[in-house]
Write an enzyme that holds these catalytic residues in place. Structure first.
Site, PDB file in Angstrom:
ATOM      1  N   CYS A   1     -11.651 -15.796-108.489  1.00 31.03           N
ATOM      2  CA  CYS A   1     -11.877 -15.680-107.037  1.00 31.03           C
ATOM      3  C   CYS A   1     -12.420 -14.286-106.711  1.00 31.03           C
ATOM      4  O   CYS A   1     -13.403 -14.148-105.980  1.00 31.03           O
ATOM      5  CB  CYS A   1     -10.560 -15.950-106.311  1.00 31.03           C
ATOM      6  N   CYS A   2     -11.800 -13.230-107.285  1.00 30.91           N
ATOM      7  CA  CYS A   2     -12.287 -11.862-107.050  1.00 30.91           C
ATOM      8  C   CYS A   2     -13.700 -11.684-107.609  1.00 30.91           C
ATOM      9  O   CYS A   2     -14.536 -11.014-106.997  1.00 30.91           O
ATOM     10  CB  CYS A   2     -11.356 -10.837-107.695  1.00 30.91           C
TER      11      CYS A   2
ATOM     12  N   CYS B   1      -7.107  -8.920 -99.333  1.00 33.08           N
ATOM     13  CA  CYS B   1      -7.203 -10.235 -98.691  1.00 33.08           C
ATOM     14  C   CYS B   1      -5.797 -10.708 -98.331  1.00 33.08           C
ATOM     15  O   CYS B   1      -4.834 -10.455 -99.072  1.00 33.08           O
ATOM     16  CB  CYS B   1      -7.837 -11.221 -99.659  1.00 33.08           C
TER      17      CYS B   1
ATOM     18  N   CYS C   1      -3.397 -12.458-100.871  1.00 30.61           N
ATOM     19  CA  CYS C   1      -3.000 -11.682-102.058  1.00 30.61           C
ATOM     20  C   CYS C   1      -2.354 -10.355-101.673  1.00 30.61           C
ATOM     21  O   CYS C   1      -2.358  -9.407-102.473  1.00 30.61           O
ATOM     22  CB  CYS C   1      -4.223 -11.429-102.944  1.00 30.61           C
TER      23      CYS C   1
ATOM     24  N   CYS D   1      -8.841  -5.659-108.410  1.00 31.86           N
ATOM     25  CA  CYS D   1      -9.786  -6.774-108.215  1.00 31.86           C
ATOM     26  C   CYS D   1     -10.923  -6.695-109.216  1.00 31.86           C
ATOM     27  O   CYS D   1     -11.676  -7.646-109.367  1.00 31.86           O
ATOM     28  CB  CYS D   1     -10.321  -6.772-106.800  1.00 31.86           C
TER      29      CYS D   1
HETATM   30 FE1  SF4 Z   1      -9.644 -14.057-103.753  1.00 31.71          FE
HETATM   31 FE2  SF4 Z   1      -7.320 -12.774-103.489  1.00 31.71          FE
HETATM   32 FE3  SF4 Z   1      -9.377 -11.653-104.821  1.00 31.71          FE
HETATM   33 FE4  SF4 Z   1      -9.449 -11.941-102.163  1.00 31.71          FE
HETATM   34  S1  SF4 Z   1      -8.037 -10.645-103.377  1.00 31.71           S
HETATM   35  S2  SF4 Z   1     -11.130 -12.356-103.569  1.00 31.71           S
HETATM   36  S3  SF4 Z   1      -8.425 -13.935-101.909  1.00 31.71           S
HETATM   37  S4  SF4 Z   1      -8.184 -13.490-105.396  1.00 31.71           S
END
Ligand code: SF4
Length: 275
Positions: free
Chosen positions: A159-160, A242, A245, A268
């Site tokens: 996701c990151c 985010c 998280c 991240c």
């Molecule tokens: Fe995704 Fe969490 Fe990374 Fe944001 S911090 S990009 S929601 S995994």
């Protein structure tokens, strides 16, 4: 007749150099002004030596001096990324005085807190600086549909990578240097950050003007100058990323303990050491 020497004049102490506080202005901050300038820098031996020497020299410099050197050396091919943390706000405040034309961007993952997005507007009101959002190709809805649900629950690294790292790669195309707001005392990884160095992961120079600052230094600047900050910090969120998280930290916990709870993940990927 003998010439008279005025000893008071002779012994006068040299005047202290006055720091240059004139804002540096430059044209077309969002795109290279000169087509003959390469769109990317190559990490030649000569450049790496220059960066290493400058980094050593700037170890005792103030963040403002580091930024001024960076702007003079790299603008208009210099940019800054911010997640609107207290350190980022401190640098925005400094850049507003030193080089207000510096393009600043935020990786808008679609999962940021509303307080963070509102802070962007407060920056515009206070400094006249419009922080540019860099957006992923897919909206949150499209992304979660594609993956059968939110990846932050199962694969936060991916996701990151999709919603932050790729955006930074794209955002620095055509740039020669970027500023990060990391402090060395934030984590073991960040402890190794140089003031100025080559960022292998993103292929440009990375400057960390606050590397030697402490959390107290940052908050002193914020309170002394009434710099806007994320109100979530007053609710125990020491590090804000985010919303899925991030949680508030408990008394005695590390400042970054509230990030990616339940996972080994602590970064991240923007500031982790080069592979
Ligand atoms: Fe995704 Fe969490 Fe990374 Fe944001 S911090 S990009 S929601 S995994």
């Amino acid at each position: 007749m003998t010439a008279t020497i005025d000893m008071r004049e002779e012994q006068k102490a040299p005047e202290a150099a006055t720091p240059d506080t004139t804002p540096i202005r430059f044209a077309s901050p969002h795109k290279p002004a000169d087509a003959s300038v390469p769109t990317s820098l190559e990490p030649t031996e000569q450049l790496l030596q220059e960066l290493a020497a400058k980094s050593r020299e700037l170890e005792s410099a103030s963040p403002q001096e580091v930024l001024r050197w960076t702007v003079e050396r790299f603008a208009p091919y210099f940019t800054m990324a911010t997640a609107f943390g207290p350190e980022g706000m401190a640098i925005i405040h400094m850049l507003a005085e030193i080089a207000p034309d510096t393009p600043i961007f935020n990786l808008e993952t679609g999962y940021q807190f509303k307080e963070t997005l509102e802070l962007r507007e407060r920056v515009k009101d206070r400094y006249g600086i419009e922080v540019e959002y860099k957006l992923p190709e897919l909206t949150v809805e499209q992304y979660e549909t594609l993956h059968g649900g939110p990846l932050y629950k199962t694969k936060p690294d991916q996701c990151c990578a999709d919603r932050k790292i790729k955006l930074l790669h794209d955002a620095v195309v055509g740039k020669h240097a970027w500023a990060s707001a990391i402090r060395r005392d934030q984590s073991p990884d960040r402890a190794k950050a140089s003031i100025v160095g080559w960022d292998k992961k993103f292929g440009l120079v990375k400057v960390s003007p606050l590397a030697n600052w402490t959390k107290q230094d940052v908050w002193k600047l914020i309170t002394d100058h009434d710099i806007p900050y994320n109100p979530l910090h007053d609710q125990g969120y020491t590090s804000v990323g985010c919303w899925p998280c991030t949680r508030a930290v408990l008394f005695g916990e590390d400042d970054r303990a509230g990030r990616w709870g339940g996972f080994q993940k602590t970064e991240c990927g923007l500031h982790s050491l080069d592979d």
